[in-house]
Every structure is written in C-alpha cells, then in structure tokens.
Design a protein around this motif. Structure first.
Motif, PDB file in Angstrom:
ATOM      1  N   LEU A 121       4.160   1.189  12.164  1.00 43.46           N
ATOM      2  CA  LEU A 121       3.048   0.378  12.666  1.00 43.46           C
ATOM      3  C   LEU A 121       1.766   0.667  11.905  1.00 43.46           C
ATOM      4  O   LEU A 121       0.972  -0.247  11.623  1.00 43.46           O
ATOM      5  N   THR A 122       1.549   1.932  11.561  1.00 43.31           N
ATOM      6  CA  THR A 122       0.353   2.291  10.795  1.00 43.31           C
ATOM      7  C   THR A 122       0.367   1.635   9.424  1.00 43.31           C
ATOM      8  O   THR A 122      -0.628   1.020   8.996  1.00 43.31           O
ATOM      9  N   VAL A 123       1.484   1.756   8.723  1.00 43.07           N
ATOM     10  CA  VAL A 123       1.589   1.171   7.379  1.00 43.07           C
ATOM     11  C   VAL A 123       1.458  -0.345   7.448  1.00 43.07           C
ATOM     12  O   VAL A 123       0.738  -0.957   6.642  1.00 43.07           O
ATOM     13  N   LEU A 124       2.126  -0.970   8.416  1.00 40.56           N
ATOM     14  CA  LEU A 124       2.074  -2.423   8.546  1.00 40.56           C
ATOM     15  C   LEU A 124       0.658  -2.899   8.862  1.00 40.56           C
ATOM     16  O   LEU A 124       0.170  -3.870   8.266  1.00 40.56           O
ATOM     17  N   GLY A 125      -0.008  -2.212   9.799  1.00 35.69           N
ATOM     18  CA  GLY A 125      -1.358  -2.613  10.161  1.00 35.69           C
ATOM     19  C   GLY A 125      -2.328  -2.510   9.005  1.00 35.69           C
ATOM     20  O   GLY A 125      -3.176  -3.398   8.797  1.00 35.69           O
ATOM     21  N   LYS A 126      -2.235  -1.466   8.237  1.00 38.08           N
ATOM     22  CA  LYS A 126      -3.135  -1.293   7.100  1.00 38.08           C
ATOM     23  C   LYS A 126      -2.893  -2.348   6.023  1.00 38.08           C
ATOM     24  O   LYS A 126      -3.835  -2.860   5.398  1.00 38.08           O
ATOM     25  N   ARG A 127      -1.625  -2.685   5.806  1.00 37.49           N
ATOM     26  CA  ARG A 127      -1.322  -3.705   4.790  1.00 37.49           C
ATOM     27  C   ARG A 127      -1.766  -5.091   5.235  1.00 37.49           C
ATOM     28  O   ARG A 127      -2.201  -5.908   4.408  1.00 37.49           O
ATOM     29  N   THR A 129      -4.299  -5.873   7.281  1.00 38.95           N
ATOM     30  CA  THR A 129      -5.759  -6.020   7.386  1.00 38.95           C
ATOM     31  C   THR A 129      -6.494  -5.668   6.097  1.00 38.95           C
ATOM     32  O   THR A 129      -7.462  -6.330   5.735  1.00 38.95           O
ATOM     33  N   ASP A 130      -6.047  -4.605   5.419  1.00 39.75           N
ATOM     34  CA  ASP A 130      -6.680  -4.136   4.182  1.00 39.75           C
ATOM     35  C   ASP A 130      -8.193  -3.980   4.370  1.00 39.75           C
ATOM     36  O   ASP A 130      -8.995  -4.365   3.523  1.00 39.75           O
ATOM     37  N   ARG A 131      -8.571  -3.388   5.467  1.00 39.94           N
ATOM     38  CA  ARG A 131      -9.994  -3.249   5.798  1.00 39.94           C
ATOM     39  C   ARG A 131     -10.606  -2.063   5.066  1.00 39.94           C
ATOM     40  O   ARG A 131     -10.002  -0.997   4.963  1.00 39.94           O
ATOM     41  N   TYR A 143     -12.000  13.177   2.163  1.00 40.84           N
ATOM     42  CA  TYR A 143     -12.234  11.759   1.970  1.00 40.84           C
ATOM     43  C   TYR A 143     -10.917  10.984   2.029  1.00 40.84           C
ATOM     44  O   TYR A 143      -9.870  11.476   1.631  1.00 40.84           O
ATOM     45  N   GLU A 144     -11.001   9.761   2.521  1.00 36.83           N
ATOM     46  CA  GLU A 144      -9.835   8.889   2.645  1.00 36.83           C
ATOM     47  C   GLU A 144     -10.020   7.663   1.764  1.00 36.83           C
ATOM     48  O   GLU A 144     -11.144   7.174   1.591  1.00 36.83           O
ATOM     49  N   THR A 145      -8.922   7.153   1.228  1.00 31.80           N
ATOM     50  CA  THR A 145      -8.990   5.985   0.348  1.00 31.80           C
ATOM     51  C   THR A 145      -8.106   4.832   0.819  1.00 31.80           C
ATOM     52  O   THR A 145      -8.245   3.718   0.319  1.00 31.80           O
ATOM     53  N   SER A 146      -7.205   5.071   1.757  1.00 34.14           N
ATOM     54  CA  SER A 146      -6.314   4.006   2.228  1.00 34.14           C
ATOM     55  C   SER A 146      -7.088   3.031   3.109  1.00 34.14           C
ATOM     56  O   SER A 146      -8.213   3.324   3.546  1.00 34.14           O
ATOM     57  N   PRO A 147      -6.522   1.846   3.386  1.00 41.50           N
ATOM     58  CA  PRO A 147      -7.200   0.901   4.288  1.00 41.50           C
ATOM     59  C   PRO A 147      -7.534   1.540   5.630  1.00 41.50           C
ATOM     60  O   PRO A 147      -6.858   2.464   6.090  1.00 41.50           O
ATOM     61  N   SER A 148      -8.539   1.003   6.280  1.00 46.54           N
ATOM     62  CA  SER A 148      -9.124   1.664   7.437  1.00 46.54           C
ATOM     63  C   SER A 148      -8.486   1.301   8.774  1.00 46.54           C
ATOM     64  O   SER A 148      -8.444   2.120   9.683  1.00 46.54           O
ATOM     65  N   PHE A 149      -7.992   0.085   8.916  1.00 44.30           N
ATOM     66  CA  PHE A 149      -7.540  -0.417  10.220  1.00 44.30           C
ATOM     67  C   PHE A 149      -6.023  -0.464  10.280  1.00 44.30           C
ATOM     68  O   PHE A 149      -5.390  -1.076   9.418  1.00 44.30           O
ATOM     69  N   ASP A 206     -11.382   0.803  14.455  1.00 40.84           N
ATOM     70  CA  ASP A 206     -10.126   1.344  13.919  1.00 40.84           C
ATOM     71  C   ASP A 206      -9.506   2.323  14.905  1.00 40.84           C
ATOM     72  O   ASP A 206      -8.286   2.326  15.124  1.00 40.84           O
ATOM     73  N   VAL A 207     -10.357   3.160  15.476  1.00 42.30           N
ATOM     74  CA  VAL A 207      -9.888   4.172  16.427  1.00 42.30           C
ATOM     75  C   VAL A 207      -9.409   3.515  17.720  1.00 42.30           C
ATOM     76  O   VAL A 207      -8.359   3.889  18.272  1.00 42.30           O
ATOM     77  N   ILE A 208     -10.162   2.525  18.205  1.00 42.32           N
ATOM     78  CA  ILE A 208      -9.746   1.824  19.421  1.00 42.32           C
ATOM     79  C   ILE A 208      -8.386   1.169  19.221  1.00 42.32           C
ATOM     80  O   ILE A 208      -7.505   1.246  20.087  1.00 42.32           O
ATOM     81  N   ALA A 209      -8.198   0.538  18.067  1.00 38.54           N
ATOM     82  CA  ALA A 209      -6.908  -0.086  17.773  1.00 38.54           C
ATOM     83  C   ALA A 209      -5.798   0.964  17.701  1.00 38.54           C
ATOM     84  O   ALA A 209      -4.684   0.730  18.177  1.00 38.54           O
ATOM     85  N   GLY A 210      -6.078   2.118  17.114  1.00 38.23           N
ATOM     86  CA  GLY A 210      -5.085   3.181  17.057  1.00 38.23           C
ATOM     87  C   GLY A 210      -4.665   3.645  18.435  1.00 38.23           C
ATOM     88  O   GLY A 210      -3.472   3.853  18.704  1.00 38.23           O
ATOM     89  N   LEU A 211      -5.637   3.799  19.339  1.00 36.69           N
ATOM     90  CA  LEU A 211      -5.321   4.203  20.708  1.00 36.69           C
ATOM     91  C   LEU A 211      -4.479   3.148  21.422  1.00 36.69           C
ATOM     92  O   LEU A 211      -3.499   3.469  22.109  1.00 36.69           O
TER      93      LEU A 211
END
Length: 261
Positions: A121-127, A129-131, A143-149, A206-211
């Motif tokens: 779900l994490t990988v799918l969501g990031k791909r 949205t690409d936020r 530091y992080e470089t992957s999509p945020s959402f 992003d955090v709300i969606a993760g929860l």
C-alpha cells in the motif's frame, strides 16, 4: 445434564456466538468504512491542493517553532524504530514472542499478511500520487527523497501496532497487561507520525493518510481472522451436536452423543 438440556445449551451457545460475531464484524466494518472514506477525502484534498493551503503549511510551521535538541533526538529515535530496519525488527520480535506464547500459526499469518500488505500500500500510494516532500530547507536529517504521500513510517507502524494490540487482547490473560499494551499501540503510531512532521519529512496530510490507510488495512486483517474463527467455531459446534436421534428396535429413542464440557 439431560439430553434436552444439553441440546438447548448448545443451541443457546450457537445463538450467542452468532450475535457476538455480528457485533464484532459490524464494529470492524464501521471502522474500516470510516477509515477508507476519510482517506479518500484526504487524498482529494491533497490532489486539489487544499491540504497544503489549509493544514499542511501551518502545522509544519508550528513544528519548526517548537524544535529543540531533546525533541529532535526523540523524533530521530522514533523515525529509526519505524524505519526500514526498525519495523521489520520489531515485527520479528513480536512474532517470536507471540509464537512462543501461543504455539500456533496465528501470529505468523497476521503479522506477515499485515506488514506485506502495508508495504504494498505504501509503494502503491507513493507511485499514484508522486507528491513532493516539504522543501529541503525545512527538513532535519535523515533526509528523504521518495514521494511524500502517504507516510510509509506512519502507515507501517499503524498496521504493526493494531495487529500487535489485537494479538495481545486475544492472548494475554491479565487485564492490566492488555490495556497497557493497547495504550502503547495507540500512542505509538501517533508519535511516529508527529515525528515525521517535526523532522520536516512529511506534510501533515501524509501522516493522516498513513494513519487511516494503515488502520483500514490492519482492521481488515483482523476482520478476516474473526470470520475465520467464526467458521471454525461453527464447524466445531456442528460436529459436537451429536447424532440424530433414531428409534431402536424396541421403539425407544436412542440418546445422541453429547460431548463433555
């Protein structure tokens, strides 16, 4: 206990099991439906740009304003525990403890299914949205470089916490131990989510969606387990109902086999 009394007790037990099953399923479905609906609302706000304007930027500014060395150390620790190494390690520890305590495959099935699903779900969501993450000047290391959402740290921690809390509720015998662990499992994902905002690694949405996504998936796993248990329980009740009474050669009714309780 006479045969009619045993049959009546078995019937009441089946009815009670069905009612309890419907209550549990209804509650879990309500939680899953609420989480899915709320996730859709958050995603639509993010896609429309409303989240950044109305919530994300004010929350990030508030997090930056309260930064201190002690809070930074705490946030970095929480991020490490919920990261790519920390979450699998915590999952393996939980798996070992529950397997040793229960002596069955339930912890393995639930934890492996939950964590693999949360990763997908994490990988799918990031791909999808690409936020973009918050600007680098607002971030603290690592530091992080992957999509945020959505927030992967928050999503994965939520799934692990819900399933661990559920396993504790159905395994632990002491009431205090149950609710102490459930309390930790409730606060833990929220603390991880707040640490991600504090470090500037994620927007608040992003955090709300993760929860929400993590809760929906974890409760779906729990619901599947409850359904499976109910099916097994029905099979055992049907098997213990005994044979159908038949007339013997003298016209008397043969007593069915009644299992001991």
């Amino acid at each position: 206990m006479t045969v009619p009394q045993a049959a009546d007790a078995a019937r009441r037990a089946r009815i009670s099991a069905r009612v309890m099953f419907l209550v549990v399923v209804g509650a879990l479905l309500a939680v899953v439906a609420f989480a899915v609906h709320s996730t859709v609302e958050v995603y639509e706000a993010v896609a429309a740009g409303d989240g950044i304007e109305t919530l994300d930027q004010p929350v990030l500014r508030a997090a930056i304003d309260v930064r201190s060395p002690g809070l930074t150390d705490l946030a970095v620790t929480l991020t490490a525990l919920a990261g790519r190494i920390g979450t699998p390690v915590l999952g393996l520890v939980a798996l070992g403890l529950f397997t040793w305590r229960r002596r069955d495959w339930t912890p393995t099935v639930l934890l492996v299914t939950g964590l693999l699903g949360s990763l997908c779900l994490t990988v799918l969501g990031k791909r999808l949205t690409d936020r973009a993450r918050p600007p680098r000047q607002f971030m603290l290391p690592p530091y992080e470089t992957s999509p945020s959402f959505p927030s992967g740290h928050t999503l994965n921690t939520t799934v692990l916490a819900v399933i661990v809390g559920y396993l504790v509720l159905i395994t632990a015998r002491h009431l205090l131990a149950r609710w102490a662990v459930v309390g930790v499992c409730t606060v833990g994902p929220m603390g991880v989510g707040m640490s991600r905002i504090y470090l500037g690694a994620h927007w608040s949405t992003d955090v709300i969606a993760g929860l929400l996504v993590g809760s929906a998936w974890a409760f779906s796993v729990v619901l599947a387990h409850r359904v499976w248990l109910q099916v097994r329980r029905r099979e055992r009740l049907d098997a213990s109902a005994g044979t159908t009474p038949e007339l013997d050669g003298g016209g008397a009714t043969a007593a069915p086999v009644v299992p001991s309780t």
